[in-house]
Design a protein around this motif. Structure first.
Motif, PDB file in Angstrom:
ATOM      1  N   ASP A 193       0.921  -1.295  -0.292  1.00  0.00           N
ATOM      2  CA  ASP A 193       0.027  -0.078  -0.052  1.00  0.00           C
ATOM      3  C   ASP A 193       0.929   1.255   0.006  1.00  0.00           C
ATOM      4  O   ASP A 193       1.627   1.357   0.824  1.00  0.00           O
ATOM      5  CB  ASP A 193      -0.864  -0.098   1.416  1.00  0.00           C
ATOM      6  N   GLU A 194       0.582   2.187  -0.885  1.00  0.00           N
ATOM      7  CA  GLU A 194       1.355   3.417  -0.995  1.00  0.00           C
ATOM      8  C   GLU A 194       1.879   4.183   0.418  1.00  0.00           C
ATOM      9  O   GLU A 194       2.826   4.448   0.538  1.00  0.00           O
ATOM     10  CB  GLU A 194       0.820   4.380  -1.711  1.00  0.00           C
ATOM     11  N   ASP A 195       0.969   4.165   1.310  1.00  0.00           N
ATOM     12  CA  ASP A 195       1.025   4.642   2.589  1.00  0.00           C
ATOM     13  C   ASP A 195       1.640   3.850   3.734  1.00  0.00           C
ATOM     14  O   ASP A 195       1.518   4.161   4.689  1.00  0.00           O
ATOM     15  CB  ASP A 195      -0.105   5.255   3.004  1.00  0.00           C
ATOM     16  N   TYR A 196       1.962   2.671   3.258  1.00  0.00           N
ATOM     17  CA  TYR A 196       2.378   1.685   4.357  1.00  0.00           C
ATOM     18  C   TYR A 196       3.649   2.473   5.366  1.00  0.00           C
ATOM     19  O   TYR A 196       3.293   2.320   6.559  1.00  0.00           O
ATOM     20  CB  TYR A 196       2.744   0.353   4.071  1.00  0.00           C
ATOM     21  N   PHE A 197       4.618   2.687   4.727  1.00  0.00           N
ATOM     22  CA  PHE A 197       5.453   3.351   5.458  1.00  0.00           C
ATOM     23  C   PHE A 197       5.251   4.566   6.273  1.00  0.00           C
ATOM     24  O   PHE A 197       5.492   4.778   7.216  1.00  0.00           O
ATOM     25  CB  PHE A 197       6.872   3.273   4.846  1.00  0.00           C
ATOM     26  N   VAL A 198       4.507   5.387   5.591  1.00  0.00           N
ATOM     27  CA  VAL A 198       4.179   6.816   6.153  1.00  0.00           C
ATOM     28  C   VAL A 198       3.280   6.619   7.140  1.00  0.00           C
ATOM     29  O   VAL A 198       3.256   7.150   8.368  1.00  0.00           O
ATOM     30  CB  VAL A 198       3.439   7.667   4.815  1.00  0.00           C
ATOM     31  N   ASN A 199       2.419   5.526   7.192  1.00  0.00           N
ATOM     32  CA  ASN A 199       1.519   5.359   8.330  1.00  0.00           C
ATOM     33  C   ASN A 199       2.203   4.723   9.326  1.00  0.00           C
ATOM     34  O   ASN A 199       1.615   4.626  10.543  1.00  0.00           O
ATOM     35  CB  ASN A 199       0.251   4.216   7.857  1.00  0.00           C
ATOM     36  N   GLN A 200       3.350   4.380   9.346  1.00  0.00           N
ATOM     37  CA  GLN A 200       4.358   3.875  10.625  1.00  0.00           C
ATOM     38  C   GLN A 200       4.696   4.969  11.424  1.00  0.00           C
ATOM     39  O   GLN A 200       5.389   5.055  12.496  1.00  0.00           O
ATOM     40  CB  GLN A 200       5.565   3.304  10.156  1.00  0.00           C
ATOM     41  N   ILE A 201       4.442   6.288  10.845  1.00  0.00           N
ATOM     42  CA  ILE A 201       5.066   7.562  11.551  1.00  0.00           C
ATOM     43  C   ILE A 201       3.863   8.336  12.148  1.00  0.00           C
ATOM     44  O   ILE A 201       2.997   8.747  11.517  1.00  0.00           O
ATOM     45  CB  ILE A 201       5.419   8.650  10.353  1.00  0.00           C
ATOM     46  N   SER A 202       3.780   8.162  13.451  1.00  0.00           N
ATOM     47  CA  SER A 202       2.755   8.791  14.299  1.00  0.00           C
ATOM     48  C   SER A 202       3.324  10.356  14.526  1.00  0.00           C
ATOM     49  O   SER A 202       4.272  10.759  14.038  1.00  0.00           O
ATOM     50  CB  SER A 202       2.750   8.276  15.533  1.00  0.00           C
ATOM     51  N   ASN A 203       2.464  11.255  14.984  1.00  0.00           N
ATOM     52  CA  ASN A 203       2.711  12.394  15.365  1.00  0.00           C
ATOM     53  C   ASN A 203       3.999  12.610  16.460  1.00  0.00           C
ATOM     54  O   ASN A 203       4.185  13.781  16.679  1.00  0.00           O
ATOM     55  CB  ASN A 203       1.666  13.330  15.690  1.00  0.00           C
ATOM     56  N   LYS A 204       4.364  11.504  16.996  1.00  0.00           N
ATOM     57  CA  LYS A 204       5.330  11.542  17.953  1.00  0.00           C
ATOM     58  C   LYS A 204       6.559  10.811  17.423  1.00  0.00           C
ATOM     59  O   LYS A 204       7.598  10.816  18.242  1.00  0.00           O
ATOM     60  CB  LYS A 204       4.755  10.517  19.050  1.00  0.00           C
ATOM     61  N   ALA A 205       6.769  10.800  16.264  1.00  0.00           N
ATOM     62  CA  ALA A 205       7.891  10.257  15.635  1.00  0.00           C
ATOM     63  C   ALA A 205       8.926  11.401  15.613  1.00  0.00           C
ATOM     64  O   ALA A 205       8.766  12.577  15.292  1.00  0.00           O
ATOM     65  CB  ALA A 205       7.613   9.574  14.140  1.00  0.00           C
ATOM     66  N   PRO A 206      10.182  10.833  15.754  1.00  0.00           N
ATOM     67  CA  PRO A 206      11.262  11.980  16.073  1.00  0.00           C
ATOM     68  C   PRO A 206      11.857  12.453  14.360  1.00  0.00           C
ATOM     69  O   PRO A 206      11.986  11.688  13.531  1.00  0.00           O
ATOM     70  CB  PRO A 206      12.392  11.057  16.707  1.00  0.00           C
ATOM     71  N   GLY A 207      12.220  13.704  14.334  1.00  0.00           N
ATOM     72  CA  GLY A 207      12.858  14.145  13.210  1.00  0.00           C
ATOM     73  C   GLY A 207      14.130  14.959  14.019  1.00  0.00           C
ATOM     74  O   GLY A 207      13.964  15.856  14.947  1.00  0.00           O
ATOM     75  N   LEU A 208      15.350  14.913  13.712  1.00  0.00           N
ATOM     76  CA  LEU A 208      16.351  15.127  14.380  1.00  0.00           C
ATOM     77  C   LEU A 208      17.422  15.930  13.316  1.00  0.00           C
ATOM     78  O   LEU A 208      17.858  15.326  12.363  1.00  0.00           O
ATOM     79  CB  LEU A 208      16.970  14.286  15.115  1.00  0.00           C
ATOM     80  N   ALA A 209      17.830  17.216  13.447  1.00  0.00           N
ATOM     81  CA  ALA A 209      18.846  17.863  12.588  1.00  0.00           C
ATOM     82  C   ALA A 209      20.243  17.877  13.310  1.00  0.00           C
ATOM     83  O   ALA A 209      20.327  18.045  14.540  1.00  0.00           O
ATOM     84  CB  ALA A 209      18.435  19.285  12.436  1.00  0.00           C
ATOM     85  N   ARG A 210      21.023  17.318  12.411  1.00  0.00           N
ATOM     86  CA  ARG A 210      22.422  17.324  13.218  1.00  0.00           C
ATOM     87  C   ARG A 210      23.472  18.099  12.027  1.00  0.00           C
ATOM     88  O   ARG A 210      23.639  17.531  11.317  1.00  0.00           O
ATOM     89  CB  ARG A 210      22.948  15.859  13.340  1.00  0.00           C
ATOM     90  N   PHE A 211      23.905  19.199  12.721  1.00  0.00           N
ATOM     91  CA  PHE A 211      24.803  19.897  11.901  1.00  0.00           C
ATOM     92  C   PHE A 211      26.258  19.345  12.280  1.00  0.00           C
ATOM     93  O   PHE A 211      26.507  19.260  13.446  1.00  0.00           O
ATOM     94  CB  PHE A 211      24.654  21.415  12.196  1.00  0.00           C
ATOM     95  N   ASN A 212      26.893  18.884  11.128  1.00  0.00           N
ATOM     96  CA  ASN A 212      28.314  18.304  11.571  1.00  0.00           C
ATOM     97  C   ASN A 212      29.416  19.312  10.875  1.00  0.00           C
ATOM     98  O   ASN A 212      29.284  19.811   9.882  1.00  0.00           O
ATOM     99  CB  ASN A 212      28.602  16.948  10.851  1.00  0.00           C
ATOM    100  N   TYR A 213      30.304  19.738  11.785  1.00  0.00           N
ATOM    101  CA  TYR A 213      31.301  20.487  11.352  1.00  0.00           C
ATOM    102  C   TYR A 213      32.862  19.650  11.509  1.00  0.00           C
ATOM    103  O   TYR A 213      33.022  19.258  12.668  1.00  0.00           O
ATOM    104  CB  TYR A 213      31.329  21.778  12.320  1.00  0.00           C
ATOM    105  N   TYR A 214      33.314  19.738  10.423  1.00  0.00           N
ATOM    106  CA  TYR A 214      34.681  19.011  10.437  1.00  0.00           C
ATOM    107  C   TYR A 214      35.897  19.985  10.023  1.00  0.00           C
ATOM    108  O   TYR A 214      35.948  20.325   8.985  1.00  0.00           O
ATOM    109  CB  TYR A 214      34.760  17.739   9.397  1.00  0.00           C
ATOM    110  N   PRO A 215      36.584  20.275  11.362  1.00  0.00           N
ATOM    111  CA  PRO A 215      37.682  21.145  10.950  1.00  0.00           C
ATOM    112  C   PRO A 215      38.808  20.305  10.166  1.00  0.00           C
ATOM    113  O   PRO A 215      38.773  19.262  10.238  1.00  0.00           O
ATOM    114  CB  PRO A 215      38.383  21.466  12.252  1.00  0.00           C
TER     115      PRO A 215
END
Ligand code: AKG
Ligand code: FE2
Length: 354
Positions: A193-215
């Protein structure tokens, strides 16, 4: 030694401070001999390039085939026509560059260490150090929660440059759309089903930004910017420095340089998706090498599932001939194992294979 002093001895200086001193990297950054034997920087010649997928054309069968081939061979691909305007990508990169260029006292206002409190994942600093033997990576990072929206901790978001918050919010609203386009396309490839994976994501699912700085690092032959790993969640959307490469992906035991191409994004599948598609498409092992002369920046946005979600293959992919290849477990338990293994440079998902 008092408990708080003990904790302080575990806190390394930021890599940016070490690099500015112009000295050889301390021994706790040096990879063990077995990692260095094959050379830390050299990459193999690519026989076939990593595909560039046109996200606006995934409704066409030929573009979907390209995505399928990318997932089968690399687990990682570049995307164009992804809907994020060039100006937003430029603004996001320059806001992060400006953040890392500030004096250390300014950046510490967003620090992931508050005196007297345990390490927090969110904020600016280096990775969590749990032992003196842990081999460290040559980068500093700024971790910020994007999802769930009501858990955004704006106290840790940089106030300089002033545009930072607005640009990141705009950028993140687009990456979420990209996540869903890709998840729907993968479901179509797998005839779910096209929404199978999207439906695994509830409104509590995490999204995290990670800025990496490599000197810059004086010893790219000894030190990695980021040790070999696979990402833990569903998928990762990466904006990489267009001037300086460094990301490498592993295939059949060999390392290949991921090319940089202005205004494209790099997408990689992560461990939870590998489990949910029963290992048909793998989560790629990747790493970042260091550069003796140039600094490098990247922004990874990681998307996962709610901590109560049970990780298991989609039922539509299983039958008597195709049993589940992974042990079932909840995402919150997966995350515990993931971080223990990440620090040691091993992969938790390997222990879940049946
Ligand atoms: O810096 C990069 O290009 C890759 C970063 C990455 O793999 C990560 O943050 O998990
Ligand atoms: Fe990664």
């Amino acid at each position: 030694m008092a408990a708080s002093d003990e904790r302080l001895t575990m806190v390394p200086k930021t890599v940016q401070v070490l690099a500015a001193a112009g000295e050889e990297p301390p021994s706790r950054y040096v990879r063990p001999e077995q990692d260095r034997q094959a050379g830390l920087v050299a990459a193999d010649e690519m026989q076939e390039p990593i595909p560039l997928v046109d996200l606006s054309r995934l409704t066409d069968a030929d573009e979907l085939d390209k995505l399928r081939a990318a997932l089968q061979t690399w687990g990682l691909f570049l995307v164009t026509n992804h809907g994020i305007e060039d100006s937003i990508m430029d603004a996001m990169m320059s806001a992060s560059r400006e953040f890392f260029r500030q004096p250390i006292e300014e950046k510490r206002k967003c620090s992931n260490r508050v005196e007297g409190k345990p390490f927090e994942r969110e904020g600016y600093g280096n990775e969590k150090v749990v032992s003196q033997d842990q081999i460290l990576d040559w980068h500093d990072r700024l971790h910020l929660t994007l999802e769930p929206e009501d858990e955004r901790n704006f106290a840790k978001w940089p106030s300089h440059p002033e545009s930072f918050r607005e640009v990141l919010l705009e950028y993140a609203s687009r990456t979420k759309e990209i996540r869903d386009v890709i998840l729907r396309s993968i479901a179509r490839i797998l005839e779910l089903d096209e929404d199978y994976f999207v439906n695994q994501i509830s409104n509590k699912a995490p999204g995290l930004a990670r800025f990496n700085y490599y000197p810059p690092c004086l010893r790219p032959d000894l030190v990695l910017g980021l040790k070999s790993h696979s990402d833990g969640g569903l998928l990762t959307i990466l904006l990489v420095d267009e001037y300086v490469g460094g990301l490498q992906v592993q295939r059949d035991g060999k390392w290949y340089n991921v090319p940089t191409k202005p205004y494209t994004l790099v997408i990689n599948l992560a461990d939870c998706m590998e489990i949910m598609n029963n290992g048909i498409f793998r989560s790629p092992v990747h790493r970042v090498v260091t550069n003796a002369k140039k600094e490098r920046l990247s922004l990874a946005v990681f998307y996962g599932v709610d901590e109560e979600t049970v990780l298991e293959p989609a039922p539509g992919l299983l039958d008597d001939k195709r049993p589940s290849r992974y042990k079932k477990l909840k995402y919150k338990d997966f995350v515990v194992g993931l971080f223990q293994h990440l620090r040691q440079g091993t992969r938790f998902i390997e222990t879940l294979k049946i």
